[in-house]
Scaffold this active site. Structure first.
Site, PDB file in Angstrom:
ATOM      1  N   GLU A 166       1.130  33.776  45.956  1.00  0.00           N
ATOM      2  CA  GLU A 166       0.050  33.519  44.999  1.00  0.00           C
ATOM      3  C   GLU A 166      -1.303  33.350  45.670  1.00  0.00           C
ATOM      4  O   GLU A 166      -1.968  32.309  45.554  1.00  0.00           O
ATOM      5  CB  GLU A 166       0.390  32.299  44.132  1.00  0.00           C
ATOM      6  CG  GLU A 166       1.580  32.557  43.238  1.00  0.00           C
ATOM      7  CD  GLU A 166       1.818  31.477  42.184  1.00  0.00           C
ATOM      8  OE1 GLU A 166       1.191  30.418  42.269  1.00  0.00           O
ATOM      9  OE2 GLU A 166       2.627  31.720  41.284  1.00  0.00           O
ATOM     10  N   GLU A 371       9.649  34.109  41.013  1.00  0.00           N
ATOM     11  CA  GLU A 371       9.627  32.811  40.325  1.00  0.00           C
ATOM     12  C   GLU A 371       9.615  33.055  38.828  1.00  0.00           C
ATOM     13  O   GLU A 371       8.856  33.891  38.334  1.00  0.00           O
ATOM     14  CB  GLU A 371       8.367  31.994  40.676  1.00  0.00           C
ATOM     15  CG  GLU A 371       8.346  31.458  42.079  1.00  0.00           C
ATOM     16  CD  GLU A 371       7.096  30.639  42.403  1.00  0.00           C
ATOM     17  OE1 GLU A 371       6.537  29.988  41.494  1.00  0.00           O
ATOM     18  OE2 GLU A 371       6.686  30.671  43.573  1.00  0.00           O
TER      19      GLU A 371
HETATM   20  C1  BG6 Z   1       3.720  28.645  41.303  1.00  0.00           C
HETATM   21  C2  BG6 Z   1       3.949  28.203  42.714  1.00  0.00           C
HETATM   22  O1  BG6 Z   1       2.333  28.659  41.111  1.00  0.00           O
HETATM   23  O2  BG6 Z   1       4.130  27.842  40.264  1.00  0.00           O
HETATM   24  C3  BG6 Z   1       4.969  27.098  42.877  1.00  0.00           C
HETATM   25  O3  BG6 Z   1       4.247  29.278  43.545  1.00  0.00           O
HETATM   26  C4  BG6 Z   1       4.853  26.104  41.746  1.00  0.00           C
HETATM   27  O4  BG6 Z   1       4.807  26.544  44.150  1.00  0.00           O
HETATM   28  C5  BG6 Z   1       5.095  26.834  40.436  1.00  0.00           C
HETATM   29  O5  BG6 Z   1       5.702  25.010  41.845  1.00  0.00           O
HETATM   30  C6  BG6 Z   1       5.037  25.953  39.207  1.00  0.00           C
HETATM   31  O6  BG6 Z   1       3.831  25.251  39.158  1.00  0.00           O
HETATM   32  P1  BG6 Z   1       3.815  23.675  39.002  1.00  0.00           P
HETATM   33  O7  BG6 Z   1       2.403  23.272  39.158  1.00  0.00           O
HETATM   34  O8  BG6 Z   1       4.376  23.394  37.667  1.00  0.00           O
HETATM   35  O9  BG6 Z   1       4.685  23.159  40.108  1.00  0.00           O
END
Ligand code: BG6
Length: 471
Positions: A166, A371
């Site tokens: 990201e 993700e």
């Molecule tokens: C992504 C990241 O932006 O989203 C992760 O790569 C992150 O590291 C995930 O945990 C979810 O975001 P958040 O802020 O809910 O943890």
């Protein structure tokens, strides 16, 4: 579109789950690890820091055994740069090298493919102190050399590599660049310079990957999701196209085509954000594009036009982590068609199919979801039960759309849910949980760190065993 017949997931489809070093490992000062920008950023007193996290550093055998029990085909994790090079460059820390050898060997022993993120937000603080970090051109060679070290050390076992996680978030979150100060626009200007260096560093790393004759695939993990027009009004449609450009496509165009598109050049020029570009930089990017893309997808957004006014002149931004409104360009609005998570992220499974189509239309690369998941307030009940049916439903609906995208003709290598185990959320500590495995701790009470399988663990186990048939 609908199809007359539907195929199943390929037999080699990589079913997986993901984490990131700073969010799970803990042990931030152990065994010679150096400090990262995450370790030194100002603490939010309302939530936990990352110093203990899920204590994965001391639980890798147990955690990998759980992955094996679940049937994972791939595990995405990131390497903490400062475990390998405590100062980001210079001396290697053998204890850190050994830690990832143990992790990778344990995965291989259980036939779990390691998918390694070279750098996921935890940039070495020492590089910020040495020369300013990513905003300096010196950063390029240090990143490349670190990646080369990883290729030579782990490349006999690791076939899939993610360069930078990201990057667009790093560019816009000053603390992740190690920047201090209050001037939002100056930070953005520096952010676009850092962005350019990261793109050159990525291309050079891919060049090294090829020169070393590495097998497998490499590419960035990008946060990419559809920005829908809030209405069919042409101004809103234009706003959605512009938002796609300045949120997502500007970066993909650099990585995959080595170009600042004509409209993005204008955008940068008008705001004095144009970075210093050296001769040969863009050619290098063109010559060494990624060979796959990792896609992080959580939600979609809807936008409408936001005409500039005297009060909000062109370029005015609502100061926020990620662009939510920029005068003269777009404004994010609520999408009335979608439900949202407890943190307001709008749940849009069809948006994932659209996202994969859009990415493939534009960049023609095989993809893996790196993700996808839902953050929620999970509740641990008696007898170690966590009934996370909302997670099952979120994942099920998104996996269905991955299947439809495959049926549309998009080449998908696999799917990694976020996250394998509960971890410290980037912005919301431990109360926002993502995992299949519950970690028995709270923000300020470490309890016993027990690993507990949630209902979603058993559900995903069946999904994997049936190769996506039993959803
Ligand atoms: C992504 C990241 O932006 O989203 C992760 O790569 C992150 O590291 C995930 O945990 C979810 O975001 P958040 O802020 O809910 O943890």
């Amino acid at each position: 579109m609908e199809h007359k017949a539907y195929t199943s997931f390929d037999s080699g489809f990589l079913w997986g789950a993901a984490t990131a070093s700073f969010q799970v490992e803990g042990a931030v000062k152990e065994d010679g690890k150096g400090l990262s920008v995450i370790d030194v950023m100002p603490k939010n007193p309302a939530i936990t820091d990352f110093s203990v996290a899920a204590d994965h550093y001391h639980h890798i055998e147990e955690d990998v055994a759980l992955m094996a029990e679940m049937g994972l085909k791939v595990y995405r994790f990131s390497i903490a740069w400062t475990r390998i090079f405590p100062k980001g460059n210079g001396e290697v820390n053998q204890a850190g090298v050994d830690f990832y050898n143990r992790l990778i060997d344990a995965l291989i022993k259980h036939q779990i493919e390691p998918l390694v993120t070279i750098y996921h937000f935890d940039y070495p603080q020492s590089l910020v102190e040495q020369y300013g970090g990513w905003i300096s051109r010196e950063s390029i060679e240090d990143y490349r050399a670190y990646a080369e070290f990883l290729f030579k050390t782990y490349g006999d076992r690791v076939k899939y590599w993610l360069t930078i996680n990201e990057q667009d978030h790093v560019v816009r979150i000053p603390s992740r660049l190690g920047l201090t100060g209050e001037d939002h626009y100056e930070q953005l200007r520096l952010g676009y310079q850092a962005n350019h260096h990261m793109c050159v560093a990525t291309a050079l790393t891919i060049k090294t990957f090829h020169e070393l004759g590495m097998e497998g695939k490499i590419g960035p993990a990008v946060s990419y999701s559809m920005v829908h027009p809030a209405s069919s009004h042409p101004d809103d449609i234009l706003a959605s196209k512009d938002a796609m450009l300045i949120k997502h496509n500007y970066l993909m165009d650099l990585h995959c085509h080595g170009e600042y598109s004509y409209s993005f050049q204008r955008y940068l020029e008008e705001r004095n954000f144009t970075p210093a570009i050296e001769d040969g930089d863009l050619e290098l990017m063109k010559k060494y594009p990624p060979t796959m893309l990792g896609v992080n997808y959580y939600f979609s957004e809807a936008v409408r036009a936001f005409p500039a006014t005297e009060e909000f002149p062109i370029g005015y931004q609502k100061k926020s982590l990620l662009p939510e409104a920029e005068a003269g360009v777009f404004e994010v609005v609520k999408n009335e068609n979608l439900a949202a998570t407890d943190w307001g992220w709008e749940i849009d499974p069809v948006g994932l199919r659209l996202t994969l189509r859009e990415l493939y239309d534009r960049y023609k690369l095989p993809m893996i979801i790196t993700e996808n998941g839902i953050g929620a307030y999970d509740k641990l009940e008696d007898e170690d039960i966590v009934r996370d049916d909302y997670r099952i439903s979120y994942l099920r609906e998104h996996i269905k759309q991955v299947k439809l995208a495959i049926n549309d003709g998009v080449p998908m290598l696999g799917y990694c849910a976020w996250s394998f185990m509960d971890l410290v959320s980037g912005r919301n500590g431990m109360e926002k949980r993502y995992g299949f495995v519950y970690i028995n701790r709270e923000d300020f009470d470490f309890k016993d760190m027990r690993r507990i399988k949630k209902d979603s663990f058993y559900w995903y186990q069946k999904v994997i065993a049936s190769n996506g048939e039993d959803l």
